[in-house]
Write a protein that holds these residues in place. Structure first.
Motif, PDB file in Angstrom:
ATOM      1  N   ASN A  53      -3.071  -8.139   3.514  1.00 18.08           N
ATOM      2  CA  ASN A  53      -4.454  -7.325   3.474  1.00 18.08           C
ATOM      3  C   ASN A  53      -5.478  -8.350   3.252  1.00 18.08           C
ATOM      4  O   ASN A  53      -6.666  -7.820   3.603  1.00 18.08           O
ATOM      5  N   GLU A  54      -5.492  -9.378   2.448  1.00 16.85           N
ATOM      6  CA  GLU A  54      -6.766 -10.023   2.439  1.00 16.85           C
ATOM      7  C   GLU A  54      -6.855 -10.704   3.674  1.00 16.85           C
ATOM      8  O   GLU A  54      -8.442 -10.943   3.907  1.00 16.85           O
ATOM      9  N   ILE A  55      -6.131 -10.906   4.523  1.00 17.34           N
ATOM     10  CA  ILE A  55      -6.587 -11.636   6.038  1.00 17.34           C
ATOM     11  C   ILE A  55      -7.056 -10.413   7.016  1.00 17.34           C
ATOM     12  O   ILE A  55      -7.159 -10.636   8.170  1.00 17.34           O
ATOM     13  N   GLY A  56      -6.784  -9.032   6.518  1.00 16.87           N
ATOM     14  CA  GLY A  56      -7.309  -7.936   7.341  1.00 16.87           C
ATOM     15  C   GLY A  56      -6.194  -7.229   8.086  1.00 16.87           C
ATOM     16  O   GLY A  56      -6.505  -6.483   8.922  1.00 16.87           O
ATOM     17  N   PHE A  57      -5.038  -7.798   7.850  1.00 14.61           N
ATOM     18  CA  PHE A  57      -3.882  -6.916   8.360  1.00 14.61           C
ATOM     19  C   PHE A  57      -3.362  -5.727   7.418  1.00 14.61           C
ATOM     20  O   PHE A  57      -2.694  -5.842   6.343  1.00 14.61           O
ATOM     21  N   LYS A  58      -4.120  -4.613   7.765  1.00 15.73           N
ATOM     22  CA  LYS A  58      -4.028  -3.375   6.956  1.00 15.73           C
ATOM     23  C   LYS A  58      -2.620  -3.076   6.627  1.00 15.73           C
ATOM     24  O   LYS A  58      -1.957  -2.737   7.658  1.00 15.73           O
ATOM     25  N   ASN A  59      -2.189  -2.984   5.655  1.00 18.75           N
ATOM     26  CA  ASN A  59      -0.763  -2.588   5.411  1.00 18.75           C
ATOM     27  C   ASN A  59      -0.679  -1.973   3.806  1.00 18.75           C
ATOM     28  O   ASN A  59      -1.652  -2.211   3.035  1.00 18.75           O
ATOM     29  N   GLU A  60       0.452  -1.114   3.620  1.00 20.07           N
ATOM     30  CA  GLU A  60       0.743  -0.595   2.312  1.00 20.07           C
ATOM     31  C   GLU A  60       2.056  -1.134   1.888  1.00 20.07           C
ATOM     32  O   GLU A  60       2.916  -0.790   2.741  1.00 20.07           O
ATOM     33  N   TRP A  61       2.040  -1.641   0.660  1.00 20.20           N
ATOM     34  CA  TRP A  61       3.240  -1.989   0.093  1.00 20.20           C
ATOM     35  C   TRP A  61       4.091  -0.551  -0.398  1.00 20.20           C
ATOM     36  O   TRP A  61       3.604   0.133  -0.963  1.00 20.20           O
ATOM     37  N   LEU A  62       5.400  -0.722  -0.071  1.00 22.62           N
ATOM     38  CA  LEU A  62       6.247   0.351  -0.516  1.00 22.62           C
ATOM     39  C   LEU A  62       7.339  -0.345  -1.271  1.00 22.62           C
ATOM     40  O   LEU A  62       8.220  -1.234  -1.027  1.00 22.62           O
ATOM     41  N   ASP A  63       7.908   0.313  -2.428  1.00 23.12           N
ATOM     42  CA  ASP A  63       9.291   0.050  -3.092  1.00 23.12           C
ATOM     43  C   ASP A  63      10.198   0.623  -2.455  1.00 23.12           C
ATOM     44  O   ASP A  63      10.193   2.047  -2.551  1.00 23.12           O
ATOM     45  N   VAL A  64      11.125  -0.177  -1.771  1.00 26.95           N
ATOM     46  CA  VAL A  64      12.060   0.712  -1.017  1.00 26.95           C
ATOM     47  C   VAL A  64      12.978   1.572  -1.778  1.00 26.95           C
ATOM     48  O   VAL A  64      13.543   2.448  -1.256  1.00 26.95           O
ATOM     49  N   ARG A  65      13.001   1.244  -3.182  1.00 22.19           N
ATOM     50  CA  ARG A  65      13.960   1.995  -4.022  1.00 22.19           C
ATOM     51  C   ARG A  65      13.691   3.175  -4.332  1.00 22.19           C
ATOM     52  O   ARG A  65      14.357   4.171  -4.588  1.00 22.19           O
ATOM     53  N   ASP A  66      12.194   3.684  -3.774  1.00 23.34           N
ATOM     54  CA  ASP A  66      12.169   4.887  -3.941  1.00 23.34           C
ATOM     55  C   ASP A  66      12.686   5.809  -2.724  1.00 23.34           C
ATOM     56  O   ASP A  66      12.332   7.200  -2.638  1.00 23.34           O
ATOM     57  N   ILE A  67      12.930   5.154  -1.590  1.00 23.80           N
ATOM     58  CA  ILE A  67      13.124   5.914  -0.343  1.00 23.80           C
ATOM     59  C   ILE A  67      14.691   5.748   0.225  1.00 23.80           C
ATOM     60  O   ILE A  67      15.318   6.276   0.635  1.00 23.80           O
ATOM     61  N   LEU A  68      15.318   4.485  -0.451  1.00 23.99           N
ATOM     62  CA  LEU A  68      16.592   4.030   0.127  1.00 23.99           C
ATOM     63  C   LEU A  68      17.612   4.303  -0.984  1.00 23.99           C
ATOM     64  O   LEU A  68      17.674   3.571  -1.761  1.00 23.99           O
ATOM     65  N   ARG A  69      18.304   5.560  -1.001  1.00 22.90           N
ATOM     66  CA  ARG A  69      19.153   5.860  -2.087  1.00 22.90           C
ATOM     67  C   ARG A  69      20.557   5.582  -1.542  1.00 22.90           C
ATOM     68  O   ARG A  69      20.779   5.590  -0.583  1.00 22.90           O
ATOM     69  N   THR A  70      21.124   4.840  -2.735  1.00 22.09           N
ATOM     70  CA  THR A  70      22.729   4.584  -2.448  1.00 22.09           C
ATOM     71  C   THR A  70      23.547   4.856  -3.531  1.00 22.09           C
ATOM     72  O   THR A  70      22.988   5.813  -4.387  1.00 22.09           O
ATOM     73  N   ASN A  71      24.762   5.136  -3.289  1.00 26.07           N
ATOM     74  CA  ASN A  71      25.981   5.246  -4.420  1.00 26.07           C
ATOM     75  C   ASN A  71      25.562   4.143  -5.547  1.00 26.07           C
ATOM     76  O   ASN A  71      24.954   3.251  -5.381  1.00 26.07           O
ATOM     77  N   ASP A  72      26.498   4.290  -6.473  1.00 27.83           N
ATOM     78  CA  ASP A  72      26.216   3.355  -7.506  1.00 27.83           C
ATOM     79  C   ASP A  72      27.551   2.005  -7.474  1.00 27.83           C
ATOM     80  O   ASP A  72      27.893   1.671  -8.551  1.00 27.83           O
ATOM     81  N   ALA A  73      27.977   1.800  -6.148  1.00 28.76           N
ATOM     82  CA  ALA A  73      28.786   0.789  -5.896  1.00 28.76           C
ATOM     83  C   ALA A  73      28.008  -0.524  -5.958  1.00 28.76           C
ATOM     84  O   ALA A  73      27.805  -1.070  -4.907  1.00 28.76           O
ATOM     85  N   PHE A  74      27.518  -1.151  -7.124  1.00 30.52           N
ATOM     86  CA  PHE A  74      26.841  -1.995  -7.130  1.00 30.52           C
ATOM     87  C   PHE A  74      27.168  -3.359  -6.255  1.00 30.52           C
ATOM     88  O   PHE A  74      28.358  -3.540  -6.187  1.00 30.52           O
ATOM     89  N   ARG A  75      26.294  -4.131  -5.952  1.00 26.79           N
ATOM     90  CA  ARG A  75      26.540  -5.319  -4.949  1.00 26.79           C
ATOM     91  C   ARG A  75      26.940  -4.953  -3.617  1.00 26.79           C
ATOM     92  O   ARG A  75      26.598  -5.764  -2.553  1.00 26.79           O
ATOM     93  N   PHE A  76      27.654  -3.709  -3.569  1.00 29.89           N
ATOM     94  CA  PHE A  76      27.863  -3.451  -2.050  1.00 29.89           C
ATOM     95  C   PHE A  76      27.737  -1.998  -1.887  1.00 29.89           C
ATOM     96  O   PHE A  76      28.407  -1.171  -1.547  1.00 29.89           O
ATOM     97  N   ALA A  77      26.409  -1.477  -2.075  1.00 28.06           N
ATOM     98  CA  ALA A  77      26.046   0.084  -2.266  1.00 28.06           C
ATOM     99  C   ALA A  77      26.173   0.676  -0.862  1.00 28.06           C
ATOM    100  O   ALA A  77      25.774  -0.348   0.128  1.00 28.06           O
ATOM    101  N   SER A  78      26.588   1.965  -0.628  1.00 30.37           N
ATOM    102  CA  SER A  78      26.348   2.494   0.600  1.00 30.37           C
ATOM    103  C   SER A  78      25.214   3.363   0.710  1.00 30.37           C
ATOM    104  O   SER A  78      24.964   3.986  -0.530  1.00 30.37           O
ATOM    105  N   VAL A  79      24.521   3.575   1.806  1.00 23.91           N
ATOM    106  CA  VAL A  79      23.222   4.183   1.802  1.00 23.91           C
ATOM    107  C   VAL A  79      23.522   5.581   2.015  1.00 23.91           C
ATOM    108  O   VAL A  79      24.272   5.834   2.896  1.00 23.91           O
TER     109      VAL A  79
END
Ligand code: ASP
Ligand code: MG
Length: 420
Positions: A134-160
């Motif tokens: 953004n500072e160098i003028g490449f317009k972008n929005e940062w997104l926390d992928v954890r808000d959209i990529l839901r998985t099961n609770d198989a920690f370390r090897f989660a399925s989407v």
């Protein structure tokens, strides 16, 4: 719409991040969905934090984490101007999440802590990169992928949860992309209880493929430190050559034999919508790179995959009964439960030989599980060579006949497991 994935090496220093900036500036007119992994070897460093914390050595874990914090803060300071304090406040929030967790005593599983701690690698790197761009003028929005990529609770090897993901991409990502680029993380996700999860080491390629699929992308580009798919690892073999094009199936098969160019799960989402994949060099971005698509490629050159640190597990049925369908199925299930894949399996009358990468934690666990079903022997310090489209010259050059432990040969694939 294009999807890009930048791996750890491409952003590991101020200089490299600036290089990513200059690559992206050539795409300024067309928003891109950009998936970022952790800086350099940060995931390994975070794994050491988790291991230490889990052993009960809290102070050492916090000290190791402090080093990671400082390296990210100093990178941000060197790279950023106007957006430095904004970036620092995000970074401090991520640090606090981890430190807060590690101030408690260990009450949850190793895998749970692994995901809560290791996920900050990509959160930190993507925040720094997004603000720099953004500072160098490449317009972008940062997104926390954890808000959209839901998985099961198989920690370390989660399925989407693919439906949830598609919906979230439709609702939240497409509208941003109609105006500007999106910067988000690979490899991580979250459960419906907001616990962080990870998708398996090197999983950012897979995340990028999921984005390409959900966005119906025109193509996916994975930016790497090699010109593209090579006939061998250029760090190991000096005759490694660039391959201009491969089919999806070629890449799936090569990754089955352990070629580490892209994560094995990357191809399936792309294949589903026939989305082309480019593997390109971030050092020479003007070069074409390897194109992976549905096109069959004739006359492929020989490809060599060398895997060190292999072990051979020999499993024998207890009563010398034949290894039939049922025992084999159980064996595959056990491998699956341990999240292990073998690059070579040989089935005999009363025994099965499984070649795997030796790991000081998982291999003994696997052997213990197998021992409940029959007799188990493990041989260590082996090297596996796989040569696709082999010829006599290559076999002569690399395979020392006296050291062969196991040999498997088909029309196009030669595999030899050697004693070191
Ligand atoms: N940062 C993670 C790893 O090193 C994920 C990735 O890079 O794909 O495994
Ligand atoms: Mg990586």
């Amino acid at each position: 719409m294009k999807v890009f994935k930048f791996g750890g090496a491409s952003i590991q220093s101020v200089e490299n991040i600036k290089n990513v900036g200059s690559i992206l500036k050539t795409y300024a007119n067309d928003p891109v969905c950009i998936i970022i992994s952790a800086l350099g070897k940060t995931t390994n460093a975070l794994e050491r934090v988790v291991n230490t914390y889990y052993k009960g050595e809290q102070a050492t874990a916090l000290a190791l984490f402090e080093e990671i914090k400082q390296s990210h803060l100093s990178l941000a300071k060197e790279l950023l101007n106007d957006r430095l304090s904004h970036t620092e406040s995000y970074l401090l929030d991520f640090f606090t999440e981890v430190e807060w967790l590690m101030h408690d005593r260990v009450v949850q599983s190793y895998d749970y802590y692994y995901d809560q701690i290791v996920c900050v690698g990509e959160l930190m790197s993507s925040t720094i990169v997004s603000n720099y761009l953004n500072e160098i003028g490449f317009k972008n929005e940062w997104l926390d992928v954890r808000d959209i990529l839901r998985t099961n609770d198989a920690f370390r090897f989660a399925s989407v949860d693919l439906d949830f993901f598609q919906n979230a991409v439709d609702q939240q990502v497409k509208s941003i992309l109609s105006e500007k680029s999106v910067i988000t993380q690979g490899f991580i996700g979250s459960t419906d209880e907001n616990e962080s999860t990870t998708l398996g080491r090197e999983g950012s390629d897979y995340s990028a493929a999921l984005f390409a699929h959900a966005l119906n992308a025109k193509n996916l580009t994975i930016w790497k430190d090699v010109p593209g798919f090579m006939t061998a690892d250029p760090k190991v073999f000096n005759e490694a050559n660039f391959i201009p094009s491969l089919s999806y199936q070629d890449v799936i098969e090569l990754s089955f034999y352990g070629a580490q160019v892209v994560h094995p799960k990357t191809i399936q989402p792309l294949l589903d919508k026939k989305i082309p994949l480019y593997i390109k060099s971030f050092i020479q971005p003007a070069e074409q790179g390897t194109l992976v698509s549905e096109q069959t490629v004739k006359g492929l050159p020989p490809v060599i995959v060398k895997k060190d640190h292999q072990c051979l597990i020999e499993f024998t049925t207890p009563d010398y009964s034949f290894v039939g369908g049922k025992p084999l199925q159980t064996l595959y299930e056990i491998l699956d439960n341990h999240h292990l894949t073998s690059h070579l399996i040989q089935v005999g009358a009363v025994s099965v030989q499984i070649c795997l990468t030796y790991d000081k934690n998982t291999t003994p666990n696997l052997a213990t599980s197998l021992a409940t079903l029959g007799e188990v022997n493990i041989q260590q310090n082996l090297t596996l060579y796989t040569i696709r489209n082999y010829n006599g010259t290559l076999i002569k050059k690399y395979i020392d006949n006296d050291n062969i432990i196991l040999l498997q040969q088909t029309n196009n694939t030669y595999q030899a497991l050697l004693k070191n």
